[in-house]
Design an enzyme around this catalytic site. Structure first.
Site, PDB file in Angstrom:
ATOM      1  N   GLY A 179      41.951  15.844   5.906  1.00  0.00           N
ATOM      2  CA  GLY A 179      43.067  16.440   5.194  1.00  0.00           C
ATOM      3  C   GLY A 179      42.722  16.998   3.832  1.00  0.00           C
ATOM      4  O   GLY A 179      43.281  18.020   3.399  1.00  0.00           O
ATOM      5  N   HIS A 187      50.636  10.750  12.095  1.00  0.00           N
ATOM      6  CA  HIS A 187      51.479  11.892  11.772  1.00  0.00           C
ATOM      7  C   HIS A 187      50.844  13.136  12.382  1.00  0.00           C
ATOM      8  O   HIS A 187      49.657  13.164  12.664  1.00  0.00           O
ATOM      9  CB  HIS A 187      51.664  12.071  10.261  1.00  0.00           C
ATOM     10  CG  HIS A 187      50.398  12.395   9.523  1.00  0.00           C
ATOM     11  ND1 HIS A 187      50.014  13.682   9.218  1.00  0.00           N
ATOM     12  CD2 HIS A 187      49.429  11.590   9.033  1.00  0.00           C
ATOM     13  CE1 HIS A 187      48.868  13.653   8.555  1.00  0.00           C
ATOM     14  NE2 HIS A 187      48.486  12.405   8.442  1.00  0.00           N
ATOM     15  N   GLY A 208      41.533  10.889  -0.734  1.00  0.00           N
ATOM     16  CA  GLY A 208      42.820  11.334  -0.218  1.00  0.00           C
ATOM     17  C   GLY A 208      43.965  10.472  -0.690  1.00  0.00           C
ATOM     18  O   GLY A 208      45.043  10.966  -1.054  1.00  0.00           O
TER      19      GLY A 208
END
Length: 594
Positions: A303, A18, A180
């Protein structure tokens, strides 16, 4: 190496999961970086970033023939090993596009066939790319390094050490144990989209109490040495939509929320609980980084490093004197790290040693190009301030002080998820109606999500509990201003601040300074220039489309000012269409009309 350049030209690429992106280094200097989504207009587009590559090379005055090396941000063979281990039982029912991801030769093949490059290719492990994106752009000569995300090839968390030109990973946690993925699982349980809605959970958390914290802690066991393990009875990572096993609802005593349904207090409390447990765990991971390296500096990426509340706790409570977080900490930033590692391998030296001071490193469009775009629509009475910046800023301040929402397009675009004054929506933060108005009529998003303030750096401490620069909006702090700032103050009295200097922020800084001189407020509300479900605008045409289809009052397009009342009636006809929950739909053919 290319003999016409001051050093190797390295193109870093992240793709195929992504938020695909690219970065260009010339002689170790970062000269351009961009997300593919900004050009294709497909949110978090995972495809090989062909358009981003061409635009970044154009920005740098280069072509693909000038590239000495392409660096890819993860090892596709190692990743396939993990994907097969995870997904093989579901393969008979998998979608064709999912099967495309189970192809270890795909990155090399697409770089050759779709991009047209057949030169040297460096493969860099995913978490090494994350680590390099933080350490090599921090300006530190030595530091601890912590990377935390959902999963790379196998690693989900790594600890490392940077020293001079060298960067080494010292320890890791492997899939399926992932902080995550824990956060994303609760995100899915709360009815938000995994890999997209984590920001919403963070924004929702201050509305709740941590009533579920003890139950969430049962999902993750953190060892004394700082490592951790998930209780896998509660997870199903073959289900990419929710990732939760049926037992999770029983443990929490709360059924999964249906997307777009009403948000209740229980949901707020669960959001607060997962946020608290994440902060606690990250503090433990950061402490291990200090023990492993003895450094009083920390670099973070991955992230999870975009969790600004947790970052603030590490800054305030962690064992480090300085903390640097990569502004593009997610997978897009892996392109920067991969390029940095490749440069190190090619030259024996780290990239340029200075700190990354700006994320305004994407492609831009000249005033002349903007003028040509507007001329194509004919003479519509737009305000032309070419060569008169002082008059331009005066006109914009007039509109801001009158309570108007401004679409602001200037210079190069931002790299990373935050709008930082290149492609922003701006407003007066003192107006209590402005937050709800922009949420409902412009951003078309949930009303609980906060907006950020941009403040003159020299006056930041007068309004926020902040004693250091914060140029990338990567941490929260307490609002202490004598001014009432309802449009940028979250329910817990926090704000995600961007500090501005004239050297780095140029015209945007001068705009905020002019607003301060007029109003006594050195702060503007700053949010990304896009509609819900769409990427941040990239081109002048994107900005015009977003302006016409939204409730923004005024568009500042480089040196031109367009008021809503001056929009040609024909544009409203061209851009008419249905407006679903994800944002307005407009055919690509409208671009030919601008």
């Amino acid at each position: 190496m290319n003999g016409t350049s001051p050093g190797p030209v390295v193109l870093g690429i992240s793709a195929h999961f992504h938020d695909a992106a690219c970065a260009v280094l010339v002689g170790g200097e970062l000269v351009a970086a961009a997300h593919e989504e900004r050009f294709t207009r497909i949110k978090q587009d995972p495809a090989l970033p062909r358009r981003a590559v061409l635009e970044c090379l154009r920005q740098a005055g280069l072509t693909l023939a000038d590239v000495d090396c392409v660096a890819y941000y993860e090892d596709p063979v190692k990743k396939l090993d993990r994907q097969l281990w995870t997904a093989l039982p579901a393969l008979p029912d998998a979608r064709p596009e999912a099967l495309d991801r189970l192809d270890a030769d795909r990155p090399r093949r697409e770089i050759r066939d779709l991009l047209g490059y057949d030169g040297p290719l460096e493969i860099v492990d995913h978490h090494l790319s994350h680590a390099a994106s933080a350490y090599y752009y921090s300006g530190f000569e030595e530091s601890a390094v912590l990377t935390v995300d959902a999963v790379g090839e196998w690693a989900t968390t790594t600890w490392g050490r940077g020293a001079g030109d060298d960067l080494d990973l010292l320890a890791e946690v492997e899939f399926p144990h992932s902080l995550g993925l824990l956060y994303s699982t609760i995100t899915g349980h709360l009815g938000f989209e995994v890999n997209e809605g984590e920001y919403k959970v963070m924004g929702l958390a201050p509305y709740g109490q941590p009533r579920y914290a003890d139950r969430v802690r049962r999902l993750v066991e953190v060892a004394d040495d700082g490592s951790f393990r998930l209780d896998l009875d509660f997870f199903d990572f073959t289900n990419s939509r929710t990732m939760a096993a049926g037992k999770l609802a029983d443990l929490l005593g709360l059924e999964a929320r249906e997307p777009e349904s009403e948000i209740g207090q229980d949901h707020c409390d669960l959001a607060r609980s997962i946020q608290l447990v994440t902060e606690e765990t990250l503090l433990t991971l950061a402490s291990r980084a200090r023990r492993l390296t003895s450094s009083d500096r920390l670099c973070m990426a991955g992230g999870v490093a975009l969790n600004v509340v947790a970052v603030r706790r590490i800054v305030e409570e962690g064992p480090f004197r300085e903390v640097f977080v990569q502004p593009a900490a997610g997978d897009a930033g892996g392109s920067l790290g991969a390029a940095a590692v490749a440069h190190r391998r090619l030259t024996g030296r780290r990239p340029a040693r200075g700190r990354m001071r700006t994320a305004l490193i994407g492609p831009g469009h000249s005033v002349q190009e903007v003028a040509q775009t507007l001329a194509a629509a004919g003479d519509r009475g737009f305000h032309d301030f070419r060569g008169r910046e002082d008059r331009l800023l005066e006109a914009v301040v007039d509109r801001l002080a009158a309570g108007k929402a401004i679409g602001w397009y200037h210079g190069r675009s931002e790299f990373g998820p935050r709008a930082l004054g290149g492609r922003s929506i701006l407003a007066d933060p003192r107006r209590p109606e402005m937050r709800d108005r922009i949420n409902a009529l412009v951003k078309m998003r949930e009303g609980f999500r906060p907006f950020a303030p941009a403040v003159l750096a020299e006056k930041a401490a007068d309004h926020f509990r902040l004693d250091h620069e914060s140029p990338f909006m990567l941490e929260t702090c307490e609002v202490t201003s004598p001014l009432d700032l309802p449009a940028v103050t979250h329910v817990d009295r926090s704000a995600r601040v961007q500090t501005l200097t004239e050297q780095v922020n140029g015209r945007f800084y001068r705009l905020v300074r002019a607003f301060d001189e007029r109003t006594g407020c050195p702060i503007l509300l700053n949010t990304s220039f896009n509609l819900r479900g769409e990427p941040i605008v990239q081109t002048p045409e994107d900005a015009l489309l977003c302006f016409v289809r939204s409730a923004i009052d005024c568009l500042v397009l480089e040196d031109f000012v367009i008021d809503r009342e001056d929009i040609p009636p024909a544009w409203l006809t061209w851009f008419s269409g249905t407006r679903p929950a994800g944002g307005p739909v407009v055919s690509d053919s409208v671009y030919s009309l601008l």
